[in-house]
Design a protein around this motif. Structure first.
Motif, PDB file in Angstrom:
ATOM      1  N   ASN A 126      46.746  65.698  55.705  1.00 49.79           N
ATOM      2  CA  ASN A 126      46.875  64.418  56.419  1.00 49.79           C
ATOM      3  C   ASN A 126      46.081  63.291  55.758  1.00 49.79           C
ATOM      4  O   ASN A 126      45.418  62.498  56.427  1.00 49.79           O
ATOM      5  CB  ASN A 126      46.453  64.571  57.884  1.00 49.79           C
ATOM      6  CG  ASN A 126      47.410  65.454  58.671  1.00 49.79           C
ATOM      7  OD1 ASN A 126      48.629  65.350  58.504  1.00 49.79           O
ATOM      8  ND2 ASN A 126      46.865  66.325  59.501  1.00 49.79           N
ATOM      9  N   LEU A 127      46.162  63.238  54.427  1.00 44.54           N
ATOM     10  CA  LEU A 127      45.568  62.144  53.667  1.00 44.54           C
ATOM     11  C   LEU A 127      46.669  61.291  53.061  1.00 44.54           C
ATOM     12  O   LEU A 127      47.719  61.798  52.661  1.00 44.54           O
ATOM     13  CB  LEU A 127      44.700  62.686  52.517  1.00 44.54           C
ATOM     14  CG  LEU A 127      43.368  63.349  52.853  1.00 44.54           C
ATOM     15  CD1 LEU A 127      42.792  63.984  51.588  1.00 44.54           C
ATOM     16  CD2 LEU A 127      42.385  62.330  53.401  1.00 44.54           C
ATOM     17  N   ASP A 128      46.447  59.979  52.981  1.00 46.40           N
ATOM     18  CA  ASP A 128      47.325  59.111  52.218  1.00 46.40           C
ATOM     19  C   ASP A 128      46.871  59.131  50.764  1.00 46.40           C
ATOM     20  O   ASP A 128      45.677  58.953  50.476  1.00 46.40           O
ATOM     21  CB  ASP A 128      47.271  57.669  52.747  1.00 46.40           C
ATOM     22  CG  ASP A 128      48.116  57.476  53.994  1.00 46.40           C
ATOM     23  OD1 ASP A 128      48.996  58.322  54.257  1.00 46.40           O
ATOM     24  OD2 ASP A 128      47.894  56.483  54.712  1.00 46.40           O
ATOM     25  N   SER A 129      47.808  59.375  49.841  1.00 47.06           N
ATOM     26  CA  SER A 129      47.481  59.446  48.417  1.00 47.06           C
ATOM     27  C   SER A 129      47.996  58.215  47.693  1.00 47.06           C
ATOM     28  O   SER A 129      49.143  57.806  47.889  1.00 47.06           O
ATOM     29  CB  SER A 129      48.120  60.690  47.780  1.00 47.06           C
ATOM     30  OG  SER A 129      47.618  61.872  48.348  1.00 47.06           O
ATOM     31  N   TYR A 130      47.155  57.651  46.845  1.00 48.33           N
ATOM     32  CA  TYR A 130      47.536  56.519  46.003  1.00 48.33           C
ATOM     33  C   TYR A 130      47.363  56.934  44.546  1.00 48.33           C
ATOM     34  O   TYR A 130      46.252  57.193  44.085  1.00 48.33           O
ATOM     35  CB  TYR A 130      46.673  55.300  46.319  1.00 48.33           C
ATOM     36  CG  TYR A 130      46.972  54.689  47.668  1.00 48.33           C
ATOM     37  CD1 TYR A 130      47.825  53.596  47.791  1.00 48.33           C
ATOM     38  CD2 TYR A 130      46.418  55.228  48.829  1.00 48.33           C
ATOM     39  CE1 TYR A 130      48.118  53.050  49.036  1.00 48.33           C
ATOM     40  CE2 TYR A 130      46.700  54.689  50.078  1.00 48.33           C
ATOM     41  CZ  TYR A 130      47.555  53.599  50.172  1.00 48.33           C
ATOM     42  OH  TYR A 130      47.847  53.060  51.407  1.00 48.33           O
ATOM     43  N   ILE A 131      48.489  57.033  43.826  1.00 51.08           N
ATOM     44  CA  ILE A 131      48.469  57.409  42.421  1.00 51.08           C
ATOM     45  C   ILE A 131      48.321  56.139  41.587  1.00 51.08           C
ATOM     46  O   ILE A 131      49.192  55.264  41.629  1.00 51.08           O
ATOM     47  CB  ILE A 131      49.764  58.138  42.023  1.00 51.08           C
ATOM     48  CG1 ILE A 131      49.967  59.376  42.900  1.00 51.08           C
ATOM     49  CG2 ILE A 131      49.748  58.511  40.543  1.00 51.08           C
ATOM     50  CD1 ILE A 131      51.355  59.984  42.775  1.00 51.08           C
ATOM     51  N   VAL A 132      47.233  56.030  40.843  1.00 47.02           N
ATOM     52  CA  VAL A 132      46.986  54.833  40.040  1.00 47.02           C
ATOM     53  C   VAL A 132      47.555  55.054  38.650  1.00 47.02           C
ATOM     54  O   VAL A 132      46.965  55.728  37.802  1.00 47.02           O
ATOM     55  CB  VAL A 132      45.478  54.513  39.971  1.00 47.02           C
ATOM     56  CG1 VAL A 132      45.252  53.244  39.154  1.00 47.02           C
ATOM     57  CG2 VAL A 132      44.899  54.359  41.365  1.00 47.02           C
ATOM     58  N   SER A 133      48.755  54.502  38.416  1.00 48.27           N
ATOM     59  CA  SER A 133      49.451  54.682  37.142  1.00 48.27           C
ATOM     60  C   SER A 133      50.655  53.755  37.091  1.00 48.27           C
ATOM     61  O   SER A 133      51.195  53.369  38.132  1.00 48.27           O
ATOM     62  CB  SER A 133      49.920  56.135  36.982  1.00 48.27           C
ATOM     63  OG  SER A 133      50.651  56.315  35.786  1.00 48.27           O
ATOM     64  N   SER A 152      50.802  45.769  37.388  1.00 46.85           N
ATOM     65  CA  SER A 152      52.042  45.004  37.237  1.00 46.85           C
ATOM     66  C   SER A 152      51.751  43.687  36.544  1.00 46.85           C
ATOM     67  O   SER A 152      51.085  42.818  37.103  1.00 46.85           O
ATOM     68  CB  SER A 152      52.681  44.756  38.606  1.00 46.85           C
ATOM     69  OG  SER A 152      53.836  43.959  38.494  1.00 46.85           O
ATOM     70  N   GLY A 153      52.244  43.554  35.312  1.00 48.17           N
ATOM     71  CA  GLY A 153      52.038  42.303  34.580  1.00 48.17           C
ATOM     72  C   GLY A 153      50.607  42.166  34.123  1.00 48.17           C
ATOM     73  O   GLY A 153      50.098  42.981  33.358  1.00 48.17           O
ATOM     74  N   ARG A 154      49.914  41.149  34.603  1.00 46.58           N
ATOM     75  CA  ARG A 154      48.532  40.933  34.208  1.00 46.58           C
ATOM     76  C   ARG A 154      47.638  42.075  34.686  1.00 46.58           C
ATOM     77  O   ARG A 154      47.968  42.780  35.623  1.00 46.58           O
ATOM     78  CB  ARG A 154      48.022  39.605  34.774  1.00 46.58           C
ATOM     79  CG  ARG A 154      48.738  38.377  34.246  1.00 46.58           C
ATOM     80  CD  ARG A 154      48.175  37.126  34.883  1.00 46.58           C
ATOM     81  NE  ARG A 154      48.251  37.180  36.337  1.00 46.58           N
ATOM     82  CZ  ARG A 154      47.598  36.346  37.148  1.00 46.58           C
ATOM     83  NH1 ARG A 154      46.806  35.419  36.655  1.00 46.58           N
ATOM     84  NH2 ARG A 154      47.724  36.452  38.461  1.00 46.58           N
ATOM     85  N   GLN A 155      46.488  42.212  34.024  1.00 41.98           N
ATOM     86  CA  GLN A 155      45.576  43.321  34.303  1.00 41.98           C
ATOM     87  C   GLN A 155      45.191  43.409  35.773  1.00 41.98           C
ATOM     88  O   GLN A 155      45.012  44.489  36.315  1.00 41.98           O
ATOM     89  CB  GLN A 155      44.312  43.152  33.441  1.00 41.98           C
ATOM     90  CG  GLN A 155      43.340  44.311  33.490  1.00 41.98           C
ATOM     91  CD  GLN A 155      43.790  45.492  32.660  1.00 41.98           C
ATOM     92  OE1 GLN A 155      44.821  45.447  31.999  1.00 41.98           O
ATOM     93  NE2 GLN A 155      43.026  46.571  32.705  1.00 41.98           N
ATOM     94  N   SER A 156      45.073  42.262  36.434  1.00 41.31           N
ATOM     95  CA  SER A 156      44.597  42.260  37.824  1.00 41.31           C
ATOM     96  C   SER A 156      45.713  42.405  38.852  1.00 41.31           C
ATOM     97  O   SER A 156      45.450  42.551  40.041  1.00 41.31           O
ATOM     98  CB  SER A 156      43.827  40.962  38.101  1.00 41.31           C
ATOM     99  OG  SER A 156      44.662  39.829  37.886  1.00 41.31           O
ATOM    100  N   ASP A 157      46.984  42.342  38.420  1.00 39.83           N
ATOM    101  CA  ASP A 157      48.102  42.434  39.357  1.00 39.83           C
ATOM    102  C   ASP A 157      48.423  43.891  39.675  1.00 39.83           C
ATOM    103  O   ASP A 157      48.480  44.735  38.780  1.00 39.83           O
ATOM    104  CB  ASP A 157      49.343  41.756  38.774  1.00 39.83           C
ATOM    105  CG  ASP A 157      49.180  40.244  38.676  1.00 39.83           C
ATOM    106  OD1 ASP A 157      48.299  39.711  39.377  1.00 39.83           O
ATOM    107  OD2 ASP A 157      49.914  39.617  37.891  1.00 39.83           O
TER     108      ASP A 157
END
Length: 209
Positions: A126-133, A152-157
């Motif tokens: 019951n955890l929400d997973s966020y895949i950073v890729s 997405s696009g620029r480094q900070s987006d």
């Protein structure tokens, strides 16, 4: 619900390196540090902005995987890691340890396999997973508890994909992405698809049949 952020380590390292390729950071002794700096900034920003309950970095090893045994041509089109990036890997691994962040790697498997395993285990807990890729392959894992947290696009987006986002991008739900990749292939991994079948034709075939 509590959330876990799972970092695709090498993808983020490569992104940090090439984001500064035209104006690299180099110390007085000639040590390249662009990837170290960019990777650290990205990690710190995620922790600060998202405040995850759990945080882990999945890493590849230098050993061949079971995919190479099944298909020797797998990723043979990839260029070798640039020397100026290769020399930053050990300092990055040391930095991860000093930051107190857990990293996981396993010979014979890719970071992708580790990420997929963790997300499935997290869903059962019951955890929400966020895949950073930014890797589209991860879209096949997305469900009501698994999301793709993609640069997405620029480094900070950042673009966060849920099931609706996958449909908007590809015209297919997450469970059909594996069929899409099978039909059109993946040139980045040197995997051939069906000759003459690209994205549009693959989506049309899957939706019709």
């Amino acid at each position: 619900m509590k959330k876990i952020f799972i970092i695709d380590g090498m993808a983020l390292i490569y992104r940090a390196h090439f984001a500064m390729i035209k104006n690299p950071l180099i110390t007085k002794t000639g040590q390249h540090t662009s990837a170290i700096y960019g990777f650290a900034n990205s990690i710190i920003k995620i922790i600060k902005d998202e405040k995850p309950d759990f945080f882990v970095i999945a890493l590849d090893t230098r050993k061949p995987t079971f995919r190479h045994e099944m298909y020797p041509e797998y990723k043979q089109n990839r260029e070798r890691m640039p020397d100026e990036l290769s020399e930053q890997i050990e300092p990055i691994l040391t930095m991860i340890d000093l930051m107190g962040i857990k990293s996981i790697s396993m010979d014979g498997y890719e970071a992708d396999d580790i990420i997929g395993t963790i997300t499935k285990q997290a869903s059962n807990s019951n955890l929400d997973s966020y895949i950073v890729s930014g890797d589209k392959d991860f879209m096949q894992l997305i469900n009501k508890n698994i999301f793709l947290y993609a640069p997405s696009g620029r480094q900070s987006d950042i673009k966060i994909y849920d099931k609706k986002g996958v449909v908007e991008k590809w015209g297919l739900p997450p469970e059909k992405i594996i069929d899409l990749l099978g039909l059109m292939g993946d040139s980045s991994d040197n995997i051939p698809g069906v000759r003459g079948v690209g994205v549009k034709t693959a989506v049309k075939l899957i939706n019709e049949y």
